[in-house]
Motif scaffolding. Structure first.
Motif, PDB file in Angstrom:
ATOM      1  N   LYS A   1      48.863  17.268  44.002  1.00 19.59           N
ATOM      2  CA  LYS A   1      49.789  17.776  45.011  1.00 19.59           C
ATOM      3  C   LYS A   1      51.034  16.870  45.082  1.00 19.59           C
ATOM      4  N   ALA A   2      50.777  15.560  45.120  1.00 21.83           N
ATOM      5  CA  ALA A   2      51.888  14.597  45.214  1.00 21.83           C
ATOM      6  C   ALA A   2      52.784  14.682  43.980  1.00 21.83           C
ATOM      7  N   CYS A   3      52.171  14.834  42.804  1.00 17.39           N
ATOM      8  CA  CYS A   3      52.955  14.905  41.561  1.00 17.39           C
ATOM      9  C   CYS A   3      53.817  16.161  41.551  1.00 17.39           C
ATOM     10  N   GLN A   4      53.219  17.256  42.015  1.00 13.92           N
ATOM     11  CA  GLN A   4      53.988  18.504  41.996  1.00 13.92           C
ATOM     12  C   GLN A   4      55.178  18.411  42.942  1.00 13.92           C
ATOM     13  N   GLU A   5      54.922  17.866  44.134  1.00 14.62           N
ATOM     14  CA  GLU A   5      56.015  17.718  45.107  1.00 14.62           C
ATOM     15  C   GLU A   5      57.144  16.864  44.546  1.00 14.62           C
ATOM     16  N   ARG A   6      56.772  15.907  43.671  1.00 17.04           N
ATOM     17  CA  ARG A   6      57.772  14.986  43.141  1.00 17.04           C
ATOM     18  C   ARG A   6      58.413  15.518  41.862  1.00 17.04           C
ATOM     19  N   GLY A   7      57.982  16.714  41.433  1.00 15.67           N
ATOM     20  CA  GLY A   7      58.667  17.351  40.304  1.00 15.67           C
ATOM     21  C   GLY A   7      58.098  17.032  38.940  1.00 15.67           C
ATOM     22  N   ALA A   8      56.848  16.566  38.868  1.00  7.84           N
ATOM     23  CA  ALA A   8      56.235  16.369  37.545  1.00  7.84           C
ATOM     24  C   ALA A   8      55.958  17.729  36.922  1.00  7.84           C
ATOM     25  N   ASP A   9      55.949  17.784  35.593  1.00  5.27           N
ATOM     26  CA  ASP A   9      55.665  19.044  34.899  1.00  5.27           C
ATOM     27  C   ASP A   9      54.209  19.156  34.487  1.00  5.27           C
ATOM     28  N   VAL A  10      53.625  18.013  34.120  1.00  6.23           N
ATOM     29  CA  VAL A  10      52.251  18.028  33.601  1.00  6.23           C
ATOM     30  C   VAL A  10      51.507  16.801  34.109  1.00  6.23           C
ATOM     31  N   ILE A  11      50.251  17.015  34.493  1.00  5.43           N
ATOM     32  CA  ILE A  11      49.341  15.881  34.663  1.00  5.43           C
ATOM     33  C   ILE A  11      48.407  15.915  33.469  1.00  5.43           C
ATOM     34  N   PHE A  12      48.313  14.792  32.784  1.00  6.71           N
ATOM     35  CA  PHE A  12      47.338  14.680  31.709  1.00  6.71           C
ATOM     36  C   PHE A  12      46.166  13.865  32.248  1.00  6.71           C
ATOM     37  N   ALA A  13      45.039  14.524  32.453  1.00  5.77           N
ATOM     38  CA  ALA A  13      43.890  13.872  33.098  1.00  5.77           C
ATOM     39  C   ALA A  13      42.633  14.053  32.242  1.00  5.77           C
ATOM     40  N   PRO A  14      42.546  13.308  31.160  1.00  9.85           N
ATOM     41  CA  PRO A  14      41.376  13.468  30.273  1.00  9.85           C
ATOM     42  C   PRO A  14      40.153  12.757  30.858  1.00  9.85           C
ATOM     43  N   ASP A  15      38.980  13.088  30.336  1.00 10.70           N
ATOM     44  CA  ASP A  15      37.778  12.306  30.635  1.00 10.70           C
ATOM     45  C   ASP A  15      37.715  11.149  29.631  1.00 10.70           C
ATOM     46  N   ALA A  16      36.978  10.119  29.991  1.00 18.39           N
ATOM     47  CA  ALA A  16      36.854   8.959  29.088  1.00 18.39           C
ATOM     48  C   ALA A  16      36.309   9.393  27.726  1.00 18.39           C
ATOM     49  N   SER A  17      35.397  10.391  27.737  1.00 18.05           N
ATOM     50  CA  SER A  17      34.799  10.821  26.461  1.00 18.05           C
ATOM     51  C   SER A  17      35.794  11.594  25.594  1.00 18.05           C
ATOM     52  N   ASP A  18      36.889  12.092  26.211  1.00 15.09           N
ATOM     53  CA  ASP A  18      37.942  12.747  25.411  1.00 15.09           C
ATOM     54  C   ASP A  18      38.800  11.709  24.692  1.00 15.09           C
ATOM     55  N   ILE A  19      38.860  10.512  25.269  1.00 23.95           N
ATOM     56  CA  ILE A  19      39.762   9.481  24.759  1.00 23.95           C
ATOM     57  C   ILE A  19      39.051   8.545  23.788  1.00 23.95           C
ATOM     58  N   TYR A  20      37.819   8.178  24.123  1.00 25.75           N
ATOM     59  CA  TYR A  20      37.089   7.222  23.289  1.00 25.75           C
ATOM     60  C   TYR A  20      35.867   7.880  22.666  1.00 25.75           C
ATOM     61  N   ALA A  21      35.828   7.891  21.324  1.00 26.78           N
ATOM     62  CA  ALA A  21      34.611   8.339  20.637  1.00 26.78           C
ATOM     63  C   ALA A  21      33.498   7.347  20.973  1.00 26.78           C
ATOM     64  N   PRO A  22      32.237   7.803  20.973  1.00 29.17           N
ATOM     65  CA  PRO A  22      31.143   6.880  21.333  1.00 29.17           C
ATOM     66  C   PRO A  22      31.134   5.629  20.457  1.00 29.17           C
ATOM     67  N   ASP A  23      31.590   5.773  19.201  1.00 28.29           N
ATOM     68  CA  ASP A  23      31.593   4.605  18.307  1.00 28.29           C
ATOM     69  C   ASP A  23      33.019   4.098  18.043  1.00 28.29           C
ATOM     70  N   ALA A  24      33.920   4.309  19.002  1.00 32.22           N
ATOM     71  CA  ALA A  24      35.301   3.813  18.837  1.00 32.22           C
ATOM     72  C   ALA A  24      35.270   2.302  18.636  1.00 32.22           C
ATOM     73  N   SER A  25      36.030   1.811  17.670  1.00 31.29           N
ATOM     74  CA  SER A  25      35.962   0.378  17.359  1.00 31.29           C
ATOM     75  C   SER A  25      37.331  -0.180  16.983  1.00 31.29           C
ATOM     76  N   THR A  26      38.401   0.526  17.395  1.00 33.42           N
ATOM     77  CA  THR A  26      39.744   0.087  17.046  1.00 33.42           C
ATOM     78  C   THR A  26      40.506  -0.250  18.323  1.00 33.42           C
ATOM     79  N   TYR A  27      41.114  -1.438  18.345  1.00 34.72           N
ATOM     80  CA  TYR A  27      41.867  -1.868  19.520  1.00 34.72           C
ATOM     81  C   TYR A  27      43.249  -2.331  19.103  1.00 34.72           C
ATOM     82  N   VAL A  28      44.186  -2.301  20.073  1.00 31.95           N
ATOM     83  CA  VAL A  28      45.511  -2.883  19.856  1.00 31.95           C
ATOM     84  C   VAL A  28      45.572  -4.131  20.726  1.00 31.95           C
ATOM     85  N   CYS A  29      45.873  -5.285  20.112  1.00 37.51           N
ATOM     86  CA  CYS A  29      45.879  -6.543  20.874  1.00 37.51           C
ATOM     87  C   CYS A  29      47.228  -7.237  20.780  1.00 37.51           C
TER      88      CYS A  29
END
Ligand code: AMP
Length: 294
Positions: free
Chosen positions: A94-122
């Protein structure tokens, strides 16, 4: 055709909530094919005026504003507040819409990280100081998730708040070092009327604690006055004054340091206008960070 999880409309403007990374990328590529620029505002949700000010900046800098809401597990330590971190997608939408955002990207953790994800940026220099000392893998989680979000959302611009000054310095360094094609914009700290920097974690504070926690900002102001009004250039004196000012029965200082305003690296000499006092404290059970330009 996108399968949108939810679409909000007030009759004038609609806002989408997208959960799937693939759909988010398809949307971004479609926008870019129409020569539209995209600004990304990465957040962990429980949005407040600080986050919303970032949306305003994004709105005035690009055609399409994407707000990501993702409580990123890889930036929390094993005994930190991942489980109790506030989650309130409906209110945030609601707050984002009132402020004029076009999209909320709200993935689940399992959408972002494969169970065996092993790559990091440091990032291995700035992130060893300040919060990096007490939260050893925190910034690795931040740089990794921000890279993932950049790859999914394909932003031209990304907006970050100076409340997390060390975080922005690390992201600017990462973008430079890895030749990422994203412009990073900084937005100033938004504070409560008593000076307390707004934070989703302020929800952990009760009314009395919220009043008391204002001493964090007051101690930074006292440090700044010592430099500006009394001409003090002794870093140890500035740190000692801030520590002394903030300390009471509720506070435990994690660090107070004087750092370069742009890189967040510790400095040996205090130069007005080029330095920042950065600090982290435990206020009761709540970890608070704040900083001030001096
Ligand atoms: P978070 O949801 O805490 O990960 O924060 C998301 C973004 O909002 C980060 O870029 C933060 O620096 C920014 N932010 C959080 N609190 C504030 C504030 N009080 N003023 C300005 N920016 C903020």
């Amino acid at each position: 055709m996108l399968s949108i999880y939810k679409e909000y409309t007030d009759g004038v403007k609609s806002m989408k909530i997208i959960k799937s990374p693939k759909e988010m990328t398809d949307f971004a590529l479609e926008a870019k094919a129409q020569n539209k620029t995209i600004a990304l505002v990465p957040t962990m949700g429980a949005l407040h005026e600080g986050h919303l000010s970032l949306i305003d900046k994004a709105r005035s800098s690009a055609d399409v504003v994407v707000v990501s809401i993702f409580v990123n597990p890889t930036q929390f330590g094993p005994n930190e507040d991942f489980d109790k971190y506030p989650r309130q997608l409906e209110e945030d939408a609601k707050a984002c819409q009132e402020r004029g955002a076009d999209v909320i990207f709200a993935p689940d953790a399992s959408d972002i990280y494969a169970p065996d994800a092993s790559t990091y940026v440091c990032e291995e220099s700035i992130s060893t100081h300040l919060c990096g000392k007490s939260r050893p893998k925190h910034f690795r989680g931040v740089t990794t998730v921000v890279t993932i979000l950049f790859n999914i959302v394909r932003p031209n611009i990304a907006v970050f708040g100076e409340k997390d000054a060390q975080q922005i310095s690390i992201i600017e360094r990462m973008v430079r070092d890895l030749f990422m094609d994203v412009k990073i914009l900084r937005a100033p700290i938004v504070r409560d009327s008593n000076g307390l920097a707004l934070s989703s974690r302020n929800k952990y504070l009760d009314t009395l604690e919220r009043q008391g926690a204002a001493r964090v900002h007051q101690s930074l102001l006292a440090g700044k006055r010592l430099v500006h009004d009394e001409g003090c250039t002794n870093i140890d004196r500035v740190k000692a004054l801030v520590i002394n000012h903030v300390t009471n029965a509720k506070t435990r200082v994690i660090y107070v340091d004087v750092v370069d305003a742009s890189t967040s690296l510790p400095v040996q000499t205090l130069e007005k206008g080029k330095c920042r006092i950065s600090m982290a404290v435990w206020y009761g059970q709540t970890r608070l960070i704040d900083n001030i330009l001096i």
